[in-house]
Structures are given as C-alpha cells and as structure tokens.
Design an enzyme around this catalytic site. Structure first.
Site, PDB file in Angstrom:
ATOM      1  N   LYS A   1       0.858  -1.188   0.000  1.00 62.22           N
ATOM      2  CA  LYS A   1       0.000   0.000   0.000  1.00 62.22           C
ATOM      3  C   LYS A   1       0.890   1.232   0.000  1.00 62.22           C
ATOM      4  CE  LYS A   1      -3.817  -2.240   2.466  1.00 62.22           C
ATOM      5  NZ  LYS A   1      -4.472  -2.420   3.762  1.00 62.22           N
TER       6      LYS A   1
ATOM      7  N   GLY B   1      -7.570  -3.422   1.459  1.00 59.35           N
ATOM      8  CA  GLY B   1      -8.725  -3.338   2.353  1.00 59.35           C
ATOM      9  C   GLY B   1      -8.272  -3.429   3.798  1.00 59.35           C
TER      10      GLY B   1
ATOM     11  N   SER C   1      -7.132  -5.045   6.676  1.00 62.20           N
ATOM     12  CA  SER C   1      -6.664  -6.433   6.838  1.00 62.20           C
ATOM     13  C   SER C   1      -5.374  -6.489   7.650  1.00 62.20           C
ATOM     14  CB  SER C   1      -6.433  -7.046   5.453  1.00 62.20           C
ATOM     15  OG  SER C   1      -5.588  -6.206   4.677  1.00 62.20           O
TER      16      SER C   1
ATOM     17  N   LYS D   1      -4.738   6.468   2.522  1.00 56.98           N
ATOM     18  CA  LYS D   1      -5.330   6.400   3.881  1.00 56.98           C
ATOM     19  C   LYS D   1      -4.234   6.393   4.957  1.00 56.98           C
ATOM     20  CE  LYS D   1      -4.283   1.952   4.600  1.00 56.98           C
ATOM     21  NZ  LYS D   1      -3.734   1.208   5.712  1.00 56.98           N
TER      22      LYS D   1
ATOM     23  N   ARG E   1       0.682   1.029  12.230  1.00 58.66           N
ATOM     24  CA  ARG E   1       2.014   1.637  12.440  1.00 58.66           C
ATOM     25  C   ARG E   1       2.010   3.091  12.019  1.00 58.66           C
ATOM     26  NH1 ARG E   1       4.162  -2.934   8.644  1.00 58.66           N
ATOM     27  NH2 ARG E   1       3.036  -4.587   9.711  1.00 58.66           N
TER      28      ARG E   1
ATOM     29  N   GLU F   1       4.378   2.632   5.803  1.00 63.38           N
ATOM     30  CA  GLU F   1       4.356   3.110   4.413  1.00 63.38           C
ATOM     31  C   GLU F   1       3.922   4.572   4.292  1.00 63.38           C
ATOM     32  OE1 GLU F   1       5.237   1.863   1.557  1.00 63.38           O
ATOM     33  OE2 GLU F   1       4.759  -0.257   1.349  1.00 63.38           O
TER      34      GLU F   1
END
Ligand SMILES: NC(=O)c1ccc[n+]([C@@H]2O[C@H](COP(=O)([O-])OP(=O)(O)OC[C@H]3O[C@@H](n4cnc5c(N)ncnc54)[C@H](O)[C@@H]3O)[C@@H](O)[C@H]2O)c1
Length: 335
Positions: free
Chosen positions: A107, A137, A139, A192, A256, A282
């Site tokens: 992501k 999603g 997860s 996000k 995180r 990320e």
C-alpha cells in the site's frame, strides 16, 4: 486453478498471507531477502518481532533464494513494500513468470516516479496489464492470522482472473470482493496511511473523537478528489479499500502509521520513531508521494500538506492542526 504460489517478502503481511494460502490448499514458497530475518523465520517458523504467536506450517517453503522462489510457480504474490518493489523486480530475469498473475499487497506510491504498484510491476517486468492485480482493504495481519472476520477487495482488469483469485484467497473468515478500479483501490490503500498519521498526531495531541470524525471525513474527501483527478471511480472510495481501510487504520492499535503520528504528536522526532520500529510504516514515504501528486494534479489536499510539513519541515503539530481549522470557510461537498 493456481496451485503453486510464490510470496515475495516475509514481513508481517507476507507471513500472514502465506499462512492463509497454505491453509486454503496452495503450495507456498515464501521469500525473504534479509539473511537474519530469513534465519529466524526458517528456524523458528515465526518472527516474534513481526507477527507474535503465529507459527508457519512446515509445508510453507521458506527461502532466501529468489531464483528458486520464482521457479515452477503459477501465481506470484508480492508483499514487498512500495519503495523497494522496483529493486526486487529488477533482479528477476525478464519473462521468468510471464504467464503468471501477480497480486500486489503493498500500500504505497513510489516517491521517485509517483507510480502505483501495478504500474511499477507492468513497467519493470513488462508484464501483461491484465495479469496484474492488487489486494487491499482493512486487513491487519495480526487479525487475519487470528481468523478474525475480514473483507478485502481484489482489483484488476480481467473479471475471470479476479473470480479465480477470489476463490483462492477466500475462506470462512477471509472474504474477497472484486473491482475493476485498480487506480481507486491502489490510491485508497495508499493515501489512507497519510490520514492515519494525521489521526495519530491528533491522538498524541490529546484531541478528541470530534477531531477524529472530522479528520476521517475530510481525509476521505481529499483522497477521493485526488483519485477522481487521476482516473479512479468516486464510489471506490466508499468501499473496503477506501473508507473501510481508512476507518480501521485511523482507529486501530495495530496501525504503524497511526503509531508514527501519535509519537510525533507527543513531540518525538520522526527519525527516532522510525528507527525504533521493526516494521515499515508506508505512510511516511506516501506522504511525499501524496504531496507531489496533489501538486501535479492541482488538487487541494490540506491534510496531506500539513502532514508533509510536520514530517519533513518540522512544523509543530499543534500549529498544523490550527492552520487546518483556520482555512477559508467553504461548502462541504466538492464537485
Ligand atoms: N502488515 C499488515 O497487516 C498489512 C496489511 C495489508 C497491507 N500491508 C502492506 O504490505 C506491505 C508489507 O508490509 P509488512 O507489514 O509485511 O511489512 P514488514 O515491515 O513487516 O515487512 C517488510 C518485508 O519487506 C521486505 N523488504 C524490505 N525491503 C526490501 C528490499 N529492499 N528487498 C527485498 N525485500 C525487502 C522485508 O525483508 C520484509 O520481508 C506494505 O506495503 C504494507 O502497507 C500490510
């Protein structure tokens, strides 16, 4: 149906998906590049710093030999983080798995090129675009591996392939939907994380539930604005890879990115926070990509801009929140 899968990257999510697919009946090879992490996983069948109390079945073939990992397989799953994916793909011989579908799990958006992960895969491997997909999603690996009900979306161009992948990945606690909006799904999953850093900052500053609700809503608005400008479908941002993942990440103890933001809000320095973490956040690099994409597409992304200023220009987090509140008053709905 696909039977032999190679999972690239044995981090928390790579291990989680390896467990899922092995339990779903696939023959799994799991590749880890880092020698010491490889030794830990191979010898202990787990990595306590990455995924506590989860042990990999003996049939999962853990390797640090990339040539072996990608030999005689019919499906590739990549759990390599977004800023490293290109360098891994570049050392795989061209055409090595040319007929294999590839499922990206990362992501993020490459900071140097502003490309999404499917674009990087297609470019570096010269892979047919129809075979490149992304699973995204809400997860968290910690919950998926504990069989906590989870729903995700797999996006790509080819409906038949997506239907096959849905079957391979799904089980009684992991449900997959399909989507043809690869741009929207990849952008939602990446952007996000920027908003999650902002949510963490607000938590670190001891702000309240009102603030979180405002942040998630206005965060979704700016993610959607950029997505639509880049060719995504607006409704994708109301789906699992959009609002679904956004809510989970902004509220979760497992996130995180939220963790990074929270410690920034408490006054810690970014480099100190990152050096104390065993796993990738990320959102930090994606903030650079989001900031530059907003400029490139001339889209207003005030939260992303403030997170960028806080992370990379030492703007005090409380001033950043104040500046967001003092912006020119406007209509809620954008068009
Ligand atoms: N952990 C989750 O719950 C979760 C869920 C959904 C998506 N994701 C996404 O999956 C991706 C991986 O996350 P993770 O949680 O597994 O991260 P992690 O930090 O636990 O592991 C990262 C993995 O990437 C490997 N790696 C890093 N740099 C590399 C390089 N230069 N060459 C080769 N391998 C390299 C590491 O060795 C490790 O195996 C991220 O993009 C993340 O956003 C994670």
């Amino acid at each position: 149906m696909y039977k032999n899968v190679s999972i690239l990257g044995a981090g928390s999510w790579g291990m989680g998906v390896a467990k899922l697919l092995q339990e779903n009946g696939l023959k799994v090879k799991l590749w880890e590049y880092n020698e010491s992490d490889y030794q830990i996983i191979k010898n202990q069948r787990c990595h306590p710093k990455k995924l506590k109390n989860i042990f990999l079945h003996k049939d999962i073939d853990v390797t640090n030999d990339l040539d072996y990992a990608v030999d005689k397989i019919d499906l590739v799953v990549s759990a390599i983080p977004s800023q490293s994916l290109r360098s891994v793909l570049e050392i795989i011989p061209k055409g090595k798995f040319k007929d294999c579908p590839i499922v990206n799990l990362a992501k993020g958006i490459e900071t140097t090129t502003l490309k999404r992960m499917s674009e990087v895969i297609i470019e570096v491997l010269e892979h047919p675009s129809g075979l490149v997909t992304t699973l995204s999603g809400p997860s968290h690996a910690e919950e998926v591996t504990a069989n906590i009900p989870t729903a995700v979306v797999i996006a790509g161009e080819d409906d038949e392939l997506l239907a096959k992948l849905q079957i391979i990945f799904s089980n009684n606690t992991f449900r997959t939907y399909q989507s043809n909006d690869l741009i929207g799904v990849e952008l939602g999953g990446s952007l996000k994380n920027i908003i999650a850093i902002a949510a963490g900052i607000c938590a670190g500053l001891k702000q309240g539930d009102n603030t979180l609700g405002a942040l998630i809503t206005r965060g979704l608005a700016e993610m959607s604005r950029l997505g639509v400008a880049m060719g995504a479908r607006l409704e994708t941002f109301s789906g699992l890879s959009g609002i679904g993942d956004l809510i989970t990440t902004c509220a979760s103890v497992h996130s995180r990115n939220r963790y990074v933001g929270e410690h920034i809000g408490m006054g810690k320095k970014l480099d100190v926070i990152l050096s104390s973490m065993a796993m990738i956040a990320e959102g930090v690099q994606t903030t650079k990509s989001g900031y530059n994409l907003a400029k490139k597409y001339k889209v207003e992304m005030p939260i992303t801009n403030e997170v960028y200023e806080v992370l990379f220009n030492n703007k005090p987090p409380d001033i950043a929140v104040g500046d967001l509140m003092k912006r020119e008053l406007k209509s809620e709905i954008w068009n």
